[in-house]
Design a protein around this motif. Structure first.
Motif, PDB file in Angstrom:
ATOM      1  N   PRO A   1      15.467 -23.821   9.227  1.00  0.00           N
ATOM      2  CA  PRO A   1      14.149 -23.389   8.743  1.00  0.00           C
ATOM      3  C   PRO A   1      13.504 -22.291   9.572  1.00  0.00           C
ATOM      4  O   PRO A   1      12.677 -21.542   9.059  1.00  0.00           O
ATOM      5  CB  PRO A   1      13.310 -24.677   8.791  1.00  0.00           C
ATOM      6  CG  PRO A   1      14.010 -25.555   9.767  1.00  0.00           C
ATOM      7  CD  PRO A   1      15.456 -25.222   9.651  1.00  0.00           C
TER       8      PRO A   1
ATOM      9  N   LEU B   1      22.935 -27.932   0.486  1.00  0.00           N
ATOM     10  CA  LEU B   1      21.675 -27.271   0.801  1.00  0.00           C
ATOM     11  C   LEU B   1      21.822 -25.775   1.038  1.00  0.00           C
ATOM     12  O   LEU B   1      20.829 -25.063   1.156  1.00  0.00           O
ATOM     13  CB  LEU B   1      21.054 -27.909   2.058  1.00  0.00           C
ATOM     14  CG  LEU B   1      20.825 -29.418   2.007  1.00  0.00           C
ATOM     15  CD1 LEU B   1      20.337 -29.920   3.359  1.00  0.00           C
ATOM     16  CD2 LEU B   1      19.834 -29.773   0.910  1.00  0.00           C
TER      17      LEU B   1
ATOM     18  N   ASP C   1      16.369 -32.342   8.400  1.00  0.00           N
ATOM     19  CA  ASP C   1      16.777 -32.371   6.992  1.00  0.00           C
ATOM     20  C   ASP C   1      16.793 -30.999   6.331  1.00  0.00           C
ATOM     21  O   ASP C   1      16.846 -30.897   5.115  1.00  0.00           O
ATOM     22  CB  ASP C   1      15.867 -33.319   6.203  1.00  0.00           C
ATOM     23  CG  ASP C   1      14.402 -32.919   6.288  1.00  0.00           C
ATOM     24  OD1 ASP C   1      14.087 -31.950   7.000  1.00  0.00           O
ATOM     25  OD2 ASP C   1      13.574 -33.578   5.633  1.00  0.00           O
ATOM     26  N   ARG C   2      16.732 -29.926   7.140  1.00  0.00           N
ATOM     27  CA  ARG C   2      16.824 -28.575   6.591  1.00  0.00           C
ATOM     28  C   ARG C   2      17.814 -27.777   7.428  1.00  0.00           C
ATOM     29  O   ARG C   2      17.854 -27.935   8.648  1.00  0.00           O
ATOM     30  CB  ARG C   2      15.460 -27.892   6.590  1.00  0.00           C
ATOM     31  CG  ARG C   2      14.540 -28.452   5.509  1.00  0.00           C
ATOM     32  CD  ARG C   2      13.211 -27.759   5.496  1.00  0.00           C
ATOM     33  NE  ARG C   2      12.386 -28.295   6.585  1.00  0.00           N
ATOM     34  CZ  ARG C   2      11.248 -27.769   6.986  1.00  0.00           C
ATOM     35  NH1 ARG C   2      10.783 -26.686   6.414  1.00  0.00           N
ATOM     36  NH2 ARG C   2      10.564 -28.318   7.960  1.00  0.00           N
TER      37      ARG C   2
END
Length: 197
Positions: free
Chosen positions: A147, A184, A143-144
């Motif tokens: 990172p 994002l 979900d990133r």
């Protein structure tokens, strides 16, 4: 002194993505020729943090100031190491492939289950440590966008999708991926406010 005490070790799974697949750094044991993760016993009066830094610097040739491992899990099966009762405090770290060009060891590709693609088994329970590290990497990337900074910036949505496909071990539909990830991300712009290509 009335109670038996285990050895305590630190093992580190260093992961990266290269040629469309997740890879792990392994080292060959000088006696058996079998592969294992880089690791080290915790010496007297040394902390686990000290030992992690020693593995990075002395075993891998990496700067401990520029690598940030995180605690993965404690592996404590009493039979995990035939040399004696040993508890491993396993750590994981993900690095861009460009940062591992001079690493001490081999970059071994992994299959989608987090096992060596060659089918070779590692010493001790290091196969389990790598599988755990791979699962942990997938969770962080679920979900990133990036990172662990595996992609050099600036990167495109296609670059990011290819990275995530390698990490997650599955194809991602381009349009739905773009819709989910684009909010994002922040576009890179030059000093004039023009988007970089």
């Amino acid at each position: 002194s009335d109670y038996p005490r285990p050895n305590v070790a630190v093992d580190i799974a260093v992961l990266t993505v290269a040629a469309g697949a997740v890879h792990v750094v392994v080292q060959r044991h000088p006696d058996s020729g079998r592969v294992a993760l880089p690791g080290r016993f915790v010496r007297e009066r040394r902390s686990v943090t000290d030992t992690v830094r020693e593995v990075l610097e002395l075993k891998l040739g990496l700067s401990p100031d520029h690598v940030h491992p995180h605690l993965l899990a404690v592996f404590s099966d009493p039979d995990r190491d035939p040399r004696g009762w040993t508890i491993s405090i396993a750590h994981a770290v993900a690095q861009p492939a460009s940062a591992l060009t001079d690493v001490v060891g081999e970059l071994a590709p992994l299959d989608v289950d987090g096992r060596l693609a060659s089918g070779e088994r590692l010493l001790y329970d290091h196969d389990e440590i790598i599988a755990s590290a791979t699962d942990n990497l997938r969770e962080r990337y679920e979900d990133r966008p990036d990172p662990d900074g595996l992609l050099p910036e600036p990167y495109t949505l296609s670059d990011l999708r290819e990275l995530l496909e390698a990490i997650l071990g599955r194809r991602l539909m381009r349009d739905s991926f773009n819709r989910r990830v684009q909010p994002l991300l922040e576009p890179k712009v030059d000093e004039m406010g023009v988007p970089e290509t």
